[in-house]
Design an enzyme around this catalytic site. Structure first.
Site, PDB file in Angstrom:
ATOM      1  N   ASP A 191      44.714  27.934  41.691  1.00 16.40           N
ATOM      2  CA  ASP A 191      46.126  27.949  42.094  1.00 16.40           C
ATOM      3  C   ASP A 191      46.263  27.898  43.624  1.00 16.40           C
ATOM      4  O   ASP A 191      45.602  28.660  44.335  1.00 16.40           O
ATOM      5  CB  ASP A 191      46.774  29.236  41.540  1.00 16.40           C
ATOM      6  CG  ASP A 191      48.290  29.205  41.634  1.00 16.40           C
ATOM      7  OD1 ASP A 191      48.808  29.063  42.755  1.00 16.40           O
ATOM      8  OD2 ASP A 191      48.943  29.322  40.583  1.00 16.40           O
TER       9      ASP A 191
ATOM     10  N   CYS B 268      49.729  33.486  36.608  1.00 17.64           N
ATOM     11  CA  CYS B 268      48.709  32.443  36.432  1.00 17.64           C
ATOM     12  C   CYS B 268      49.129  31.464  35.316  1.00 17.64           C
ATOM     13  O   CYS B 268      49.315  31.861  34.165  1.00 17.64           O
ATOM     14  CB  CYS B 268      47.367  33.082  36.081  1.00 17.64           C
ATOM     15  SG  CYS B 268      46.031  31.873  35.984  1.00 17.64           S
TER      16      CYS B 268
ATOM     17  N   CYS C  95      41.224  31.788  40.985  1.00 22.81           N
ATOM     18  CA  CYS C  95      41.955  30.697  40.338  1.00 22.81           C
ATOM     19  C   CYS C  95      42.166  29.572  41.346  1.00 22.81           C
ATOM     20  O   CYS C  95      42.291  29.802  42.549  1.00 22.81           O
ATOM     21  CB  CYS C  95      43.303  31.194  39.831  1.00 22.81           C
ATOM     22  SG  CYS C  95      44.216  29.921  38.912  1.00 22.81           S
TER      23      CYS C  95
ATOM     24  N   ARG D 278      48.321  28.982  45.532  1.00 15.98           N
ATOM     25  CA  ARG D 278      48.907  30.168  46.179  1.00 15.98           C
ATOM     26  C   ARG D 278      47.924  31.321  46.365  1.00 15.98           C
ATOM     27  O   ARG D 278      48.313  32.409  46.785  1.00 15.98           O
ATOM     28  CB  ARG D 278      50.121  30.640  45.361  1.00 15.98           C
ATOM     29  CG  ARG D 278      51.208  29.590  45.244  1.00 15.98           C
ATOM     30  CD  ARG D 278      52.188  29.924  44.145  1.00 15.98           C
ATOM     31  NE  ARG D 278      51.551  29.907  42.822  1.00 15.98           N
ATOM     32  CZ  ARG D 278      52.191  30.184  41.676  1.00 15.98           C
ATOM     33  NH1 ARG D 278      53.455  30.509  41.713  1.00 15.98           N
ATOM     34  NH2 ARG D 278      51.547  30.144  40.531  1.00 15.98           N
TER      35      ARG D 278
ATOM     36  N   HIS E  45      45.280  36.372  39.101  1.00  9.28           N
ATOM     37  CA  HIS E  45      46.585  36.599  39.724  1.00  9.28           C
ATOM     38  C   HIS E  45      47.689  36.585  38.676  1.00  9.28           C
ATOM     39  O   HIS E  45      47.646  35.813  37.724  1.00  9.28           O
ATOM     40  CB  HIS E  45      46.862  35.554  40.813  1.00  9.28           C
ATOM     41  CG  HIS E  45      47.054  34.163  40.285  1.00  9.28           C
ATOM     42  ND1 HIS E  45      48.276  33.541  40.209  1.00  9.28           N
ATOM     43  CD2 HIS E  45      46.165  33.269  39.776  1.00  9.28           C
ATOM     44  CE1 HIS E  45      48.129  32.335  39.691  1.00  9.28           C
ATOM     45  NE2 HIS E  45      46.867  32.133  39.420  1.00  9.28           N
TER      46      HIS E  45
END
Ligand code: CO
Length: 212
Positions: A46, A103, A44, A48, A100
């Site tokens: 993302d 998400c 992803c 993080r 994750h």
């Protein structure tokens, strides 16, 4: 403040270069000669979920593709170019689809909302929900249902990877790559291997998606 952070990045970079050279004088000379990664990581976008960092691996170790909710749609030229290059040219041994928990893409797909340009993208996840609606609807706790959808999305994207001719051909020729589904937990930083049954999925889908 954000301007300061911007300048800080270059300072950080110089320090990083020094620390790498302190460990290995020829680090960048070796890096510039080429890459031979063992892993393709599809994750992803993302902020993080930094691929190399959570795997404890170095530059040169992981070929990376990231997008919102780690999807591999059939019509996505970008994702497919990455997979073909990684499998046929870099000859990676492991392809990982890593989702994750937490998400935002998966959470958005679970809401009944018109999200404009995102609708088409997130429909891939709604399709995953539809395919597994029996299992998902049986989970009463909303958070548990959401976490399960994160996992099922990873599994279905793994299947999308396995459907490609490059993966099928390469596996028949040299027994690699193996496709793995992982989930990263933001709460504790741990990676969970979903242990998707790669070979039986490959066997099963070849009834319909056999491309070699
Ligand atoms: Co995400």
């Amino acid at each position: 403040m954000s301007n300061e952070l911007y300048q800080q990045v270059f300072e950080n970079n110089r320090r990083w270069v020094e620390s790498k050279k302190a460990q290995d004088v020829d680090f960048f000379e070796k890096l510039s000669r080429g890459q031979d990664p063992d892993f393709l990581f599809i994750g992803c976008a993302d902020s993080r979920v930094p691929a190399n960092e959570i795997m404890g691996l170095e530059p040169g170790d992981v070929f990376v593709h990231r997008n919102v909710a780690n999807l591999v749609p059939n019509t996505d030229m970008n994702a497919h170019a990455v997979i073909q290059y990684a499998v046929e040219y870099l000859k990676v041994d492991h392809v990982i689809v890593c989702g994750h928990y937490g998400c935002g893409g998966v959470a958005a797909a679970m809401k009944s909302e018109d999200l404009g340009q995102l609708n088409g993208w997130l429909r891939e996840i709604r399709d995953v929900y539809r395919m597994h609606s029996k299992e998902l609807n049986a989970i009463e706790d909303e958070e548990a249902r959401y976490r399960r959808l994160v996992e099922l999305n990873v599994q279905e994207q793994c299947i999308n990877v396995i459907k490609t001719s490059w993966v099928q051909r390469s596996f028949r020729a040299r027994g690699f790559p193996i496709v793995h589904g992982w989930c990263f937990a933001l709460e504790d930083g741990l990676l969970k291997d979903l242990k998707i049954p790669f070979e039986s999925i490959l066997e099963g889908i070849r009834e319909i998606y056999k491309l070699d």
